[in-house]
Design a protein around this motif. Sequence first.
Motif, short mmCIF file in Angstrom:
data_model
loop_
_atom_site.label_atom_id
_atom_site.label_comp_id
_atom_site.label_asym_id
_atom_site.label_seq_id
_atom_site.Cartn_x
_atom_site.Cartn_y
_atom_site.Cartn_z
N PHE A 76 34.08 29.05 46.03
CA PHE A 76 32.66 29.18 45.75
C PHE A 76 32.42 30.11 44.57
N MET A 77 33.10 31.25 44.56
CA MET A 77 32.88 32.25 43.52
C MET A 77 33.33 31.75 42.15
N TYR A 78 34.55 31.20 42.09
CA TYR A 78 35.06 30.78 40.78
C TYR A 78 34.25 29.62 40.24
N GLU A 79 33.96 28.63 41.08
CA GLU A 79 33.24 27.45 40.62
C GLU A 79 31.84 27.80 40.12
N ASN A 80 31.18 28.72 40.78
CA ASN A 80 29.77 28.99 40.47
C ASN A 80 29.54 30.15 39.50
N PHE A 81 30.55 30.98 39.29
CA PHE A 81 30.34 32.14 38.43
C PHE A 81 31.23 32.18 37.19
#
Length: 246
Positions: free
Chosen positions: A227-232
């Motif tokens: 979630f973190m890598y994909e969205n940020f």
Amino acid sequence: MAKIAIGSIHEVTKPDCIQALVVEFIATFLFIFAGVGAAMTTEKLVGNEVVGLFFVAMAHALVVAVMISAGFRISGGHLNPAVTLGLCVGGHITVVRSVLYWIDQLLASVAACALLSYLTGGLATPVHTLAIGMDSLQGVIMEIVLTFSLLFTVYATLVDPKKGFLDGLGPLLVGLVVGANIMAAGAFSGASMNPARSFGPALVSSDWTDHWVYWVGPLIGGGLAGFMYENFFIVRTHVAIANDEF
């Protein structure tokens, strides 16, 4: 923000899905066979625990790198329900296909461990358990951190379209982070990072001690990293196709 794609149950009848499941089974089977086999070998032959831990770590590092490379084009070479979840959260695989992958990975792990037990004359398949003095919460947090680092590496070296000089090195680098994590935490939580890696030995050995830790920790760590890598961190010039493997 990436959207999770549900998919359709009809995916299971599509030739590309069937092909991916077969390859994912083979790659996961061979990964578990080598990884668990290395752990069994150290218990049988090695007296020095440090040497044994290094041996197991290197075996996992090598087989992960090779099996990701072998399965990447067809199934993505996940080998791990936590990796599949991390990629599902990022919109790179549908929920339906993720569930199929999970079943595939667990069956492959059980098959590999059962074969190892048979080939070694009934030797126990070593299970992941927490070290003496480590409680369940510590174990879960340890597995969250380890699996987060694994998925962060997967995204940075295999998923991110702007890999730069890392392009082509992804499988090796993912294997290396697995090996490094086992060296760092193998003596504490076992450094599973992979529910399938823990499930097969537990089922074949009928030992479920602390087993839930190796589901909760890796799935939280993998999902959070995805979630973190994909969205940020990923910048795309187009919308990702949800059912493509990474």
